[in-house]
Design a protein around this motif. Structure first.
Motif: not given
Length: 334
Positions: A35-36, A39-40, A43, A212, A214, A247
């Motif tokens: 998932v990370t 997301r990256r 982005a 990001d 977090w 975020n």
């Protein structure tokens, strides 16, 4: 660390060591890395598209940051929510009163005329332990209450995952077990946490400051009853997301007031006390408090007993989140 009052057998120590190792084990959620990476990737594509549409994107972002950051730095460590809620939250300056041992069960009738051992059913503290995956987050198990304190100031695009926790173990050896023909029992511990979890994420904007940021933290409180031979008898756990900053615009600030008590019981189980005495098997209660956190980008997390700004409330041994447990006693129930 073990306590002299509870004289532990080698079997009891092995069971306690196994419980401690399981408590401190890595708990990274399955699929988190995948998932990370997704997301990256999204982005990165977004930033490239924005640079094409806005040629001076980076210059504008730097100018905004220089103008805004002094005020955000002044507020760092506080919360965008009210620090105290007069209805739901307790002022940490008020003394914390521990609940006494309350009998939740109806009295035995008629009483069984059996000679009972001294300190029947009492759970005595046998050991304490703790762990931390980060050098700037500390724990102390040499004092009562147990303590967790520290601060992580992070600033990297890589996701940082960490954990810290403390635990207490109590034992009921065969010589203090109740003389009874009943086989239904319960223990009703009282667990208390006092302190603050504070989180911060830096300047964020979906166009000018889109990297990001977090700060997330989960809290686990656990109570488990086992035999020294390894069998689990009863368990109750509570897991909550206490910090959930991701975020937040223009910046994320949160203080989670952890002044509360948790009663996981009564933890009910079945046992034959006569058989346990014959086999020399003890009953063990392990209670634990654990925090799992994730930081990414410009982000901070604090463990302390007083809220406030980063400069006003610096985590320390005397400014630490506390954990207490009143174990109660093992009692037979109808």
């Amino acid at each position: 660390m073990y306590f002299d009052r509870a004289q532990l057998t080698s079997g009891e120590k092995e069971t306690i060591a196994s419980l401690d190792a399981s408590f401190a084990a890595d708990r990274t959620p399955e699929g988190l890395e995948a998932v990370t990476e997704i997301r990256r990737s999204i982005a990165k594509e977004t930033r490239e598209a924005l640079r094409s549409a806005i040629p001076d994107l980076e210059e504008r972002g730097r100018a905004q940051r220089e103008r805004i950051m002094p005020e955000l730095d002044r507020l760092k460590g506080t919360s965008l929510q009210p620090l105290y809620d007069p209805v739901m939250r307790q002022d940490p300056s008020e003394p914390m009163v521990l609940r006494g041992l309350v009998d939740h069960f109806p009295p035995d009738a008629p009483p069984i005329q059996l000679i009972q051992p001294p300190h029947m059913g009492e759970l005595w503290r046998a050991s304490v332990s703790g762990f931390s995956s980060e050098p700037s987050v500390f724990y102390d198990v040499d004092q009562d209450p147990l303590r967790i304190w520290g601060h992580i100031g992070y600033d990297s695009d890589e996701l940082l995952g960490g954990s810290v926790g403390v635990s207490m173990t109590f034992t009921l050896p065969p010589e203090r077990m109740e003389n009874t023909k009943r086989t239904f029992f319960a223990v009703d511990p009282d667990l208390r946490v006092q302190g603050y979890l504070s989180g911060y994420t830096g300047l964020y904007h979906p166009i000018f400051h889109a990297d990001d940021k977090w700060c997330t933290c989960w809290e686990l409180i656990d109570a488990i009853v086992t035999l020294s031979s390894g069998e689990e008898l009863a368990r109750n756990s509570m897991v909550y997301l206490r910090l959930g900053l991701a975020n937040d615009y223009p910046a994320g600030m949160e203080n989670a007031n952890r002044n509360f008590g948790w009663f996981p019981g009564p933890l009910r189980f079945t046992a034959n006390m006569s058989d346990l005495r014959q086999r020399g098997v003890s009953i063990i209660l392990r209670t634990a408090l654990r925090y799992d956190f994730q930081l990414e980008g410009e982000s901070d997390i604090w463990f302390r007993s007083r809220g406030g700004t980063a400069s006003e409330s610096v985590p320390a041994f005397d400014n630490a989140l506390n954990f207490r447990c009143t174990p109660g006693a093992v009692k037979s129930i109808p």
